[in-house]
Design a protein around this motif. Sequence first.
Motif, PDB file in Angstrom:
ATOM      1  N   LEU A  71      62.291  40.346  24.428  1.00 34.11           N
ATOM      2  CA  LEU A  71      61.331  40.829  23.432  1.00 34.11           C
ATOM      3  C   LEU A  71      60.529  39.718  22.760  1.00 34.11           C
ATOM      4  CD1 LEU A  71      63.710  43.429  21.702  1.00 34.11           C
ATOM      5  CD2 LEU A  71      62.025  43.862  23.495  1.00 34.11           C
ATOM      6  N   VAL A  72      60.729  38.477  23.173  1.00 37.17           N
ATOM      7  CA  VAL A  72      60.112  37.364  22.440  1.00 37.17           C
ATOM      8  C   VAL A  72      58.587  37.397  22.476  1.00 37.17           C
ATOM      9  CG1 VAL A  72      62.076  35.803  22.622  1.00 37.17           C
ATOM     10  CG2 VAL A  72      60.372  35.859  24.455  1.00 37.17           C
ATOM     11  N   ASP A  73      58.012  37.965  23.512  1.00 37.61           N
ATOM     12  CA  ASP A  73      56.550  38.005  23.624  1.00 37.61           C
ATOM     13  C   ASP A  73      55.961  39.333  23.173  1.00 37.61           C
ATOM     14  OD1 ASP A  73      56.374  35.399  24.680  1.00 37.61           O
ATOM     15  OD2 ASP A  73      56.886  36.132  26.681  1.00 37.61           O
ATOM     16  N   LYS A  74      56.800  40.208  22.648  1.00 39.83           N
ATOM     17  CA  LYS A  74      56.320  41.522  22.220  1.00 39.83           C
ATOM     18  C   LYS A  74      56.117  41.541  20.712  1.00 39.83           C
ATOM     19  CE  LYS A  74      58.591  43.835  26.091  1.00 39.83           C
ATOM     20  NZ  LYS A  74      57.352  43.961  26.868  1.00 39.83           N
ATOM     21  N   ASP A 123      62.524  48.063  17.136  1.00 39.57           N
ATOM     22  CA  ASP A 123      63.031  49.216  17.880  1.00 39.57           C
ATOM     23  C   ASP A 123      64.013  48.776  18.964  1.00 39.57           C
ATOM     24  OD1 ASP A 123      61.754  51.269  16.512  1.00 39.57           O
ATOM     25  OD2 ASP A 123      59.930  51.112  17.707  1.00 39.57           O
ATOM     26  N   GLY A 124      63.696  47.673  19.631  1.00 39.23           N
ATOM     27  CA  GLY A 124      64.545  47.211  20.721  1.00 39.23           C
ATOM     28  C   GLY A 124      65.901  46.731  20.248  1.00 39.23           C
ATOM     29  N   THR A 125      65.924  45.954  19.174  1.00 36.72           N
ATOM     30  CA  THR A 125      67.200  45.417  18.688  1.00 36.72           C
ATOM     31  C   THR A 125      68.015  46.459  17.931  1.00 36.72           C
ATOM     32  OG1 THR A 125      66.099  44.560  16.694  1.00 36.72           O
ATOM     33  CG2 THR A 125      66.373  43.039  18.546  1.00 36.72           C
ATOM     34  N   ALA A 155      55.784  46.659  10.645  1.00 32.11           N
ATOM     35  CA  ALA A 155      56.478  47.440  11.670  1.00 32.11           C
ATOM     36  C   ALA A 155      57.635  48.250  11.098  1.00 32.11           C
ATOM     37  CB  ALA A 155      56.998  46.509  12.765  1.00 32.11           C
ATOM     38  N   ALA A 156      58.106  47.873   9.914  1.00 28.85           N
ATOM     39  CA  ALA A 156      59.267  48.556   9.323  1.00 28.85           C
ATOM     40  C   ALA A 156      58.893  49.849   8.617  1.00 28.85           C
ATOM     41  CB  ALA A 156      59.971  47.621   8.340  1.00 28.85           C
ATOM     42  N   ARG A 157      57.621  50.088   8.413  1.00 30.36           N
ATOM     43  CA  ARG A 157      57.210  51.317   7.734  1.00 30.36           C
ATOM     44  C   ARG A 157      57.437  52.528   8.634  1.00 30.36           C
ATOM     45  NH1 ARG A 157      52.834  47.931   5.862  1.00 30.36           N
ATOM     46  NH2 ARG A 157      52.918  47.706   3.579  1.00 30.36           N
ATOM     47  N   GLY A 158      57.550  53.685   8.009  1.00 35.31           N
ATOM     48  CA  GLY A 158      57.649  54.913   8.790  1.00 35.31           C
ATOM     49  C   GLY A 158      58.602  55.918   8.180  1.00 35.31           C
ATOM     50  N   VAL A 159      58.419  57.180   8.563  1.00 36.76           N
ATOM     51  CA  VAL A 159      59.286  58.256   8.081  1.00 36.76           C
ATOM     52  C   VAL A 159      59.990  58.954   9.247  1.00 36.76           C
ATOM     53  CG1 VAL A 159      57.946  58.660   5.982  1.00 36.76           C
ATOM     54  CG2 VAL A 159      57.339  59.880   8.076  1.00 36.76           C
ATOM     55  N   ASP A 160      59.896  58.382  10.437  1.00 35.09           N
ATOM     56  CA  ASP A 160      60.570  58.956  11.597  1.00 35.09           C
ATOM     57  C   ASP A 160      62.069  58.673  11.524  1.00 35.09           C
ATOM     58  OD1 ASP A 160      60.946  56.321  13.603  1.00 35.09           O
ATOM     59  OD2 ASP A 160      59.269  56.203  12.202  1.00 35.09           O
ATOM     60  N   ASP A 161      62.826  59.290  12.420  1.00 39.30           N
ATOM     61  CA  ASP A 161      64.286  59.149  12.392  1.00 39.30           C
ATOM     62  C   ASP A 161      64.744  57.702  12.563  1.00 39.30           C
ATOM     63  OD1 ASP A 161      64.492  61.851  12.054  1.00 39.30           O
ATOM     64  OD2 ASP A 161      65.010  62.302  14.138  1.00 39.30           O
ATOM     65  N   GLY A 162      63.971  56.907  13.298  1.00 32.52           N
ATOM     66  CA  GLY A 162      64.382  55.531  13.548  1.00 32.52           C
ATOM     67  C   GLY A 162      63.969  54.547  12.472  1.00 32.52           C
ATOM     68  N   ARG A 173      64.087  49.309   9.276  1.00 32.44           N
ATOM     69  CA  ARG A 173      64.039  48.546   8.026  1.00 32.44           C
ATOM     70  C   ARG A 173      65.281  47.675   7.866  1.00 32.44           C
ATOM     71  NH1 ARG A 173      60.761  52.961   6.494  1.00 32.44           N
ATOM     72  NH2 ARG A 173      62.497  54.390   6.141  1.00 32.44           N
ATOM     73  N   LEU A 174      66.426  48.177   8.306  1.00 32.83           N
ATOM     74  CA  LEU A 174      67.636  47.352   8.255  1.00 32.83           C
ATOM     75  C   LEU A 174      67.483  46.132   9.153  1.00 32.83           C
ATOM     76  CD1 LEU A 174      70.568  46.845   7.407  1.00 32.83           C
ATOM     77  CD2 LEU A 174      71.285  48.307   9.318  1.00 32.83           C
ATOM     78  N   ARG A 175      66.987  46.335  10.371  1.00 27.64           N
ATOM     79  CA  ARG A 175      66.767  45.208  11.279  1.00 27.64           C
ATOM     80  C   ARG A 175      65.697  44.269  10.720  1.00 27.64           C
ATOM     81  NH1 ARG A 175      71.463  45.311  13.639  1.00 27.64           N
ATOM     82  NH2 ARG A 175      71.645  46.515  15.567  1.00 27.64           N
ATOM     83  N   CYS A 176      64.698  44.834  10.060  1.00 23.60           N
ATOM     84  CA  CYS A 176      63.669  44.009   9.426  1.00 23.60           C
ATOM     85  C   CYS A 176      64.293  43.130   8.345  1.00 23.60           C
ATOM     86  CB  CYS A 176      62.579  44.896   8.829  1.00 23.60           C
ATOM     87  SG  CYS A 176      61.320  43.998   7.886  1.00 23.60           S
ATOM     88  N   GLN A 177      65.134  43.725   7.521  1.00 20.16           N
ATOM     89  CA  GLN A 177      65.796  42.966   6.457  1.00 20.16           C
ATOM     90  C   GLN A 177      66.656  41.856   7.046  1.00 20.16           C
ATOM     91  OE1 GLN A 177      67.857  45.487   3.709  1.00 20.16           O
ATOM     92  NE2 GLN A 177      68.327  43.847   2.292  1.00 20.16           N
TER      93      GLN A 177
END
Length: 302
Positions: free
Chosen positions: A116-119, A126-128, A159-166, A171-175
């Motif tokens: 995922l380094v180039d994405k 989402d990937g992690t 990228a952490a914004r959103g109201v979907d199930d994921g 946001r946890l991975r972002c933190q």
Amino acid sequence: MGDESGTGAPVPLPALAASVIVPADMAEPTNDVLEQVSDAMMRLDDQFRVLEPAGLVAYTPVDEALMADAGEEPAAPVDETDVSRYGMVRLTLLGLYGLRARLLEAGFEAPAVGDLVDKGADALLDGTAVFPLAAAHAETEQWLDRREPLAAARELLAAARGVDDGAPLRRLRCQQALSLVGASAEPALREVLGDPELGGLARVWLAEHGAADVPAPSQSLIFWLTIDTVAAQLAAEGNSEELRSLVEGLARQHSGFFDTAWRVEHPATADVLEAMGRLHPDKRIAKEARKAAFKARSQHGG
């Protein structure tokens, strides 16, 4: 995803055999099933003895004394509780590489650290989300190494914004990713202090980095962040002991927690409260959580 010598802790051969023989919904294996597990262990023992010289597995074979005749005395005293006597195996890095290649050939997804380094940050979060914690950490470090810290922080937060199930797990991975970014990322965190989805994690980051003039969160933000955090933990770990402890702590520290929590405008509020009712050992508190979940669903027409 392990160290240079291997890919994690060895697995006892009985556990490996049972994982492919014993049905998931079988509470207590029957004698017939246990016999199948024993037969599978012996076949695996033969196979792993062949694979180890090729460097694909690190293998401790089944103790020969276990295969002696029933009436035959062992040559030396044995520890009946020593699970390693039944065989221990783990993939080496070469074995992991080969297994991943076979999975990819068969059409399965088999992510590896570095993919995922180039994405973009959205793909990273989402990937992690499905990675083990150590692998997610390693992937994120590599991703950050290729970016300027402030720009990376802004991209992660967006990228952490959103109201979907994921979204809670993102946001946890972002933190977790932002914990690896230095103080130069502070402007990005201050920019989202007023954001209803990111303001809570921004305050946490700023406080942990000793920043000055961090505005106190409102009660509504505290409760929103609490629901978001529990939702993320549910997605990441399911009904883990860590989550159970978190649930117990929340109910203990906040009197009247459920009276307020059901009103939180978060898509996962009802699911989180239901989970709290399922996980809390105190029947009275569990009932309060379930009642609050019902109110939350009613409020949102669910």
